[in-house]
Structure formats: structure tokens, C-alpha cells
Design an enzyme around this catalytic site. Structure first.
Site, PDB file in Angstrom:
ATOM      1  N   GLU A 302       9.473 -19.176  22.734  1.00 11.97           N
ATOM      2  CA  GLU A 302       8.955 -20.464  22.278  1.00 11.97           C
ATOM      3  C   GLU A 302      10.131 -21.363  21.955  1.00 11.97           C
ATOM      4  O   GLU A 302      11.068 -20.961  21.259  1.00 11.97           O
ATOM      5  CB  GLU A 302       8.068 -20.307  21.044  1.00 11.97           C
ATOM      6  CG  GLU A 302       7.510 -21.646  20.564  1.00 11.97           C
ATOM      7  CD  GLU A 302       6.584 -21.542  19.372  1.00 11.97           C
ATOM      8  OE1 GLU A 302       6.061 -22.583  18.940  1.00 11.97           O
ATOM      9  OE2 GLU A 302       6.395 -20.417  18.862  1.00 11.97           O
ATOM     10  N   ASN A 361       5.834 -27.107  22.317  1.00 10.67           N
ATOM     11  CA  ASN A 361       4.721 -27.803  21.658  1.00 10.67           C
ATOM     12  C   ASN A 361       4.640 -29.253  22.129  1.00 10.67           C
ATOM     13  O   ASN A 361       5.648 -29.958  22.175  1.00 10.67           O
ATOM     14  CB  ASN A 361       4.904 -27.779  20.136  1.00 10.67           C
ATOM     15  CG  ASN A 361       4.428 -26.470  19.540  1.00 10.67           C
ATOM     16  OD1 ASN A 361       3.243 -26.278  19.310  1.00 10.67           O
ATOM     17  ND2 ASN A 361       5.364 -25.559  19.312  1.00 10.67           N
ATOM     18  N   GLU A 393       2.176 -25.819  24.627  1.00 14.16           N
ATOM     19  CA  GLU A 393       1.411 -25.371  23.460  1.00 14.16           C
ATOM     20  C   GLU A 393       0.766 -26.571  22.786  1.00 14.16           C
ATOM     21  O   GLU A 393       1.407 -27.592  22.560  1.00 14.16           O
ATOM     22  CB  GLU A 393       2.326 -24.645  22.471  1.00 14.16           C
ATOM     23  CG  GLU A 393       2.772 -23.276  22.936  1.00 14.16           C
ATOM     24  CD  GLU A 393       3.417 -22.475  21.817  1.00 14.16           C
ATOM     25  OE1 GLU A 393       3.435 -22.966  20.667  1.00 14.16           O
ATOM     26  OE2 GLU A 393       3.903 -21.369  22.090  1.00 14.16           O
ATOM     27  N   ASP A 423      -2.042 -23.171  20.097  1.00 10.26           N
ATOM     28  CA  ASP A 423      -1.224 -22.664  19.008  1.00 10.26           C
ATOM     29  C   ASP A 423      -2.067 -22.541  17.741  1.00 10.26           C
ATOM     30  O   ASP A 423      -3.063 -23.262  17.574  1.00 10.26           O
ATOM     31  CB  ASP A 423      -0.054 -23.627  18.778  1.00 10.26           C
ATOM     32  CG  ASP A 423       1.081 -22.991  17.997  1.00 10.26           C
ATOM     33  OD1 ASP A 423       1.048 -21.765  17.788  1.00 10.26           O
ATOM     34  OD2 ASP A 423       2.008 -23.720  17.595  1.00 10.26           O
ATOM     35  N   GLU A 480       1.450 -14.226  16.615  1.00  9.53           N
ATOM     36  CA  GLU A 480       2.583 -14.891  15.971  1.00  9.53           C
ATOM     37  C   GLU A 480       2.876 -14.259  14.609  1.00  9.53           C
ATOM     38  O   GLU A 480       1.985 -13.720  13.958  1.00  9.53           O
ATOM     39  CB  GLU A 480       2.288 -16.373  15.755  1.00  9.53           C
ATOM     40  CG  GLU A 480       2.237 -17.212  17.006  1.00  9.53           C
ATOM     41  CD  GLU A 480       2.144 -18.692  16.664  1.00  9.53           C
ATOM     42  OE1 GLU A 480       3.140 -19.397  16.838  1.00  9.53           O
ATOM     43  OE2 GLU A 480       1.067 -19.123  16.217  1.00  9.53           O
TER      44      GLU A 480
END
Length: 540
Positions: A302, A361, A393, A423, A480
Site C-alpha cells: 500500500e 488511496n 483504494e 478500504d 489490515e
């Protein structure tokens, strides 16, 4: 009394600016519902009926109609009257045409922000007392507009205005799209908390609107100052307290504190500096590895945005993303980030037999303000990144309104080969529906469900259910926030395919990430070791 007709009332007529006044004999004795014609589906009418049944005052704005059919906005203030024995005898209703009134908000009939400032200035010169200024915002109001339609959003604001108008305030105004302000005179400053509590109580019950019954949350900030002080300063202080209330999860009513002004100045400074941060190359990306829980292989990372500020140091997204979205700077920041991630993916995967997926993101603003499909296609062409190496995301908040153009963009990106991930899955609204409505390639289970899963049966059941749904729908599931070997084992046992967290590695800059990749070898990664990656912990 205009608006109900099922009780005794005073009789009042509205004068028209466009047609002659109605002769008294045509109005006297009539139920005031005749002013509404057939327009009876107004939530304000239900508010009037409720006030009549409960024997309380109310204030609403009604759509009324003149003899020629022209609509006008009728501000109705209704007060109960009692006899000497404290028995309710009747109601008095006073109406006024506010369609074209100066400094009046046309939607609600309240003061607008100019009218508020004029009223506060007049109040400060007539009496020696303190003023309580309360500001309140409807939380996630845009979700109401997008999810139920603008007519429901308008009705919500009108009914909220009607409730607030029953308070003993010297000024009530709509000062923004979904913001209201109220000013109270205080002989005793100690009464401020009671008045704020009355605002909270009024706004607490559900809002029954045409086509919707909504439980609405409001953020509230307030400030107290002498009536002779600068009213604009008091409004700003209440606004600063409101901002602090809006960023707290439970949105409590908060009084102005000195740090609110300091934080407001910092936000203004950040907003100004964000405009040039990309050009000055102040942003960097950190990478946190993602591990296949079955094989132990490194399968992706990520990409996490950081702002290397010259004065404040390294800033995490939570400190500046909100400001960036408010100012529009997020468009430029997001474009830089996506290009950088794609270029990094292209560099890394040129050296690997098994390519890594890089996630980044994406802000809702980017989908609303640019053609994301065309932009992503251009980035892929410019960097040489393959579409399957890139995953976007998205938070659940982006998906709540579900506008058709965003759904279409998701579909086009998936057909292009780009991954789409939710997410923090499980923290938003109606998330199970997203699995059916959106072409997702990945779900990221929020860390709150992973943490301490060994001691929570409910968390394990939730995670296992999501994993089974993902498997049935061919959607990859990422856990996560894995921080312990026990959490890793539980996630693996339940069939979760990918893990991410400090057990494996902390987020690291590009240089450390490159060293990590070099140490893993070009092909096998950590698959042969079957153990977590242990590198320097950078949480501090």
C-alpha cells in the site's frame, strides 16, 4: 391558524405584491388550509399538527398560493395561549410573506448571514449582557441530497429551521448550505450550557419527511462573549468550535477554546502552503508490504502519502487531506501520487518474475471533478505501468451516494484491468450491498475487526463471513492492522488471503522499500521462509 385547521385560531391574511388584497369577507371564517391549495405534502404541516397536539409553539415556512396561483413563502409563527387556570384555550398564528424579504433566506425564512450580522450588531448596542452564539451543521448532508434527492434535503433544512425557530433566540439564521447559527442574550452566563442542551434536544428526534424518515446528526460549536464585542469575532469563534465538533466521531457540542483559533490559523496556513507543495516536491510516499498469508510471499504494497513540511516535519494524511479536499488541492496531490505510484510499480516489476500490486488511496473529489478513467489510462501510458499492477483504494464514504457516473467509472477501470478496493470495510453504511453493486477486486477488512480477534467471538464471525463472501464473489480479502502472530494465524485459519500490518513491516520510504525488495531476491520473496518480515519498526 394557518397550516392545520383542526383547532381554534386567529385569522390572518397575507397581502400579495402581485394581486389585490383579498376582501375580508372572503377570508374570515375560512380554514387557513385554503392558502395551501392542493400542496399538502409539506413536512412543515406535520410539524404544525404535532405542535397543536403537544400544546407548544412552532415556527415554519409554508408554500402558500395566491388567487392567481402564484406561490409565496409564508412564515408562520404559532403560539399557545392559556387562561388564568393554565388551561390551553387557543393558538395565535402570525404569518408574513418572506418570499422577497431583504436579508431573509428564501428556503427557510430564517435570516441569512447578512441579516444575522445586522441583528447581532443591533443587539450589541441596545443591551448590556452577554451573547451566546451557537453554530450547527447537518452531518453528511450531501449524502441526503445524493441518496434521497434535493427535495428531501430542502425539506430537512426547512424542518430543522422550524425546530430551531421555537427557541428564545434573538437571531436565528441559515449561514451556509447546511449550517445554522443562533444568538441568545444571557443575563447569566451559566445558562449557556442549558441553552446549548435545548438546541441538542430539539434536533435529536427523527425527521419525518416526504419519502424519508431520517435520524440526523448535528455537530455543534458555541462561544460566549459580551454583547458589545465584535459580533463577527464571536461568529468566528463559534465556527472554530464547530469545526472541532465535526472532526470528532460523536460530534459533541463543544465550547470555543483558545486552541480552536490557533488550529484555524494553522488550517489557513496549511491551505495556502498546500497550493505549492506539489510544485515544491514536498510530498513523498511510504510503502507498507502486503503478504500472502498462506505462502508468506510478498505480493504487494500500500502506498501511503506523506507531506514533508519544512516547518512541521513529516505530516500524515489525517492532518492535511481534509484541508486539501476543501481547497481543491487534492486534485493536484492525487494526480502526483497516482503518477508516482504507477512509475514505482513499473520500476519494481521490471526486476521481478512475479509482479507486485501497488495500492493507492483515491479521493472522492477526484471521481467527482475529473474523468478518472481517461486520467488513469493516460498515467499507465506515460509510466509503462500495467493496469493489473495498480489498485485504487476507496473508502466506503465515496460509495454511499452511489451516483451512476461513479459506478460507470468503476466498471470502466475494472475492464481496463485496474483493481478496485474498499478500504476500512465494515465501518461505513450498507457495505454488503457494495459487494453486489460494484465491480470490486478487493476488500480490506478494517483493523478494528482484526485487533484482538482471538478474544472476540463476534469479530471472528464477522471476519469469517466477509472472507466467505469474498471467496464466493471472487474478491480478494486483505486483513489490515495485523500486529501479533496470533492475529495472523486467526486470519489465515479463516481463509483471509492477504495480510498487512506491523507484524510484517511498518510503512517505509522508497529507499528502505528498495532494500527490502533487494534482500528478498528477485523471485522467491519470503515464500520459502514462511515467516513474517521483520524490519525496523517506524511507528515512533
Amino acid at each position: 391558524m394557518c397550516g392545520c385547521g383542526d383547532t381554534r385560531s386567529s385569522r390572518s391574511t397575507a397581502r400579495s405584491r402581485r394581486s389585490p388584497a383579498i376582501p375580508p369577507d372572503e377570508a374570515l371564517g375560512k380554514n387557513c388550509r385554503y392558502l395551501q391549495g392542493s400542496d399538502r405534502l409539506q413536512p412543515e404541516i406535520a410539524e404544525v399538527r404535532a405542535a397543536l397536539q403537544e400544546g407548544r409553539a412552532c415556527s415554519v415556512i409554508l408554500r402558500n398560493y395566491r388567487r392567481d396561483g402564484a406561490m409565496f413563502r409564508n412564515a408562520l409563527r404559532m403560539e399557545p395561549l392559556y387562561d388564568d387556570a393554565s388551561h390551553l384555550t387557543h393558538f395565535v398564528g402570525i404569518i408574513r410573506d418572506v418570499t422577497y424579504a431583504s436579508n431573509i433566506d428564501r428556503l427557510t425564512g430564517l435570516l441569512d448571514r447578512y441579516g444575522l450580522m445586522d441583528r447581532l450588531a443591533a443587539t450589541s448596542t441596545t443591551r448590556e449582557c452577554s451573547l451566546l452564539l451557537v453554530k450547527t451543521d447537518i452531518i453528511k448532508f450531501h449524502d441526503v441530497n445524493n441518496g434521497f434527492g434535493y427535495e428531501v434535503g430542502d425539506a430537512l433544512r426547512r424542518v430543522a429551521a422550524g425546530r430551531l425557530s421555537t427557541l428564545p433566540a434573538v437571531a436565528i439564521a441559515r449561514v451556509g448550505t447546511n449550517s445554522f447559527a443562533l444568538a441568545f442574550e444571557l443575563e447569566d452566563v451559566g445558562r449557556a450550557s442549558d441553552l446549548v442542551a435545548s438546541v441538542v434536544d430539539l434536533l435529536g428526534p427523527r425527521f419525518l419527511l416526504p419519502g424519508a424518515s431520517l435520524a440526523v446528526r448535528f455537530a455543534i460549536g458555541f462561544a460566549v462573549g459580551p454583547a458589545g464585542s465584535n459580533p463577527l469575532h464571536l461568529v468566528r469563534q463559534a465556527g472554530a468550535a464547530l469545526h472541532r465538533s465535526k472532526v470528532k466521531p460523536d460530534h459533541p457540542p463543544l465550547a470555543f477554546a483558545a486552541e480552536d483559533e490557533r488550529n484555524a490559523r494553522n488550517r489557513i496556513r496549511l491551505a495556502n502552503e498546500l497550493q505549492t507543495a506539489v510544485a515544491n516536491q514536498e510530498f513523498i510516499l511510504h510503502y507498507q508490504p502486503q503478504i500472502d498469508l498462506e505462502s508468506g510471499d510478498l505480493v504487494g504494497a500500500e502506498s501511503l502519502l506523506r507531506w514533508s513540511h519544512g516547518v512541521f516535519g513529516l505530516q500524515s494524511p489525517g492532518l492535511f487531506i481534509g484541508v486539501a479536499e476543501e481547497t481543491g488541492a487534492m486534485l493536484e496531490i492525487g494526480a502526483w501520487g497516482l503518477r508516482t505510484v504507477a512509475a514505482q510499480a513499473a520500476r519494481v516489476n521490471r526486476e521481478r518474475r512475479t509482479p507486485l500490486r501497488f495500492a493507492f488511496n483515491v479521493s472522492a473529489l477526484e471521481f467527482l471533478r475529473r474523468d478518472m478513467v481517461a486520467f488513469v489510462r493516460r498515467v499507465l501510458d506515460e509510466t509503462g505501468c500495467h493496469a493489473e499492477w495498480l489498485t485504487l483504494e476507496l473508502t466506503e464514504n465515496l460509495m454511499i451516494p452511489e451516483p451512476d457516473d461513479i459506478r460507470q467509472a468503476f466498471g470502466d477501470l475494472r475492464r481496463l484491468g485496474v483493481g478496485i478496493s474498499i478500504d476500512d470495510f465494515g465501518t461505513g453504511y450498507s457495505n454488503l450491498r457494495y459487494l453486489e453493486r460494484f465491480p470490486l477486486s478487493e476488500i480490506k477488512i478494517d483493523r478494528s475487526f482484526v485487533h484482538d480477534a482471538s478474544h472476540s467471538v463476534a469479530k471472528r464471525i464477522i471476519v469469517e463471513s466477509v472472507v466467505k463472501l469474498g471467496s464466493a464473489l471472487d474478491i480478494r480479502v486483505v486483513a489490515e492492522g495485523i500486529e501479533t502472530e496470533e492475529e495472523r494465524a486467526i486470519m489465515q485459519a479463516m481463509g483471509c488471503s492477504i495480510g498487512q500490518g506491523y507484524l510484517f513491516a511498518a510503512p517505509m520510504d522508497e529507499l528502505k522499500f528498495g532494500r527490502l525488495l533487494s534482500g528478498s531476491g528477485a523471485g522467491s520473496g519470503w515464500g520459502a521462509r514462511r515467516r513474517p518480515i521483520m524490519i525496523e519498526d517506524e511507528r515512533g
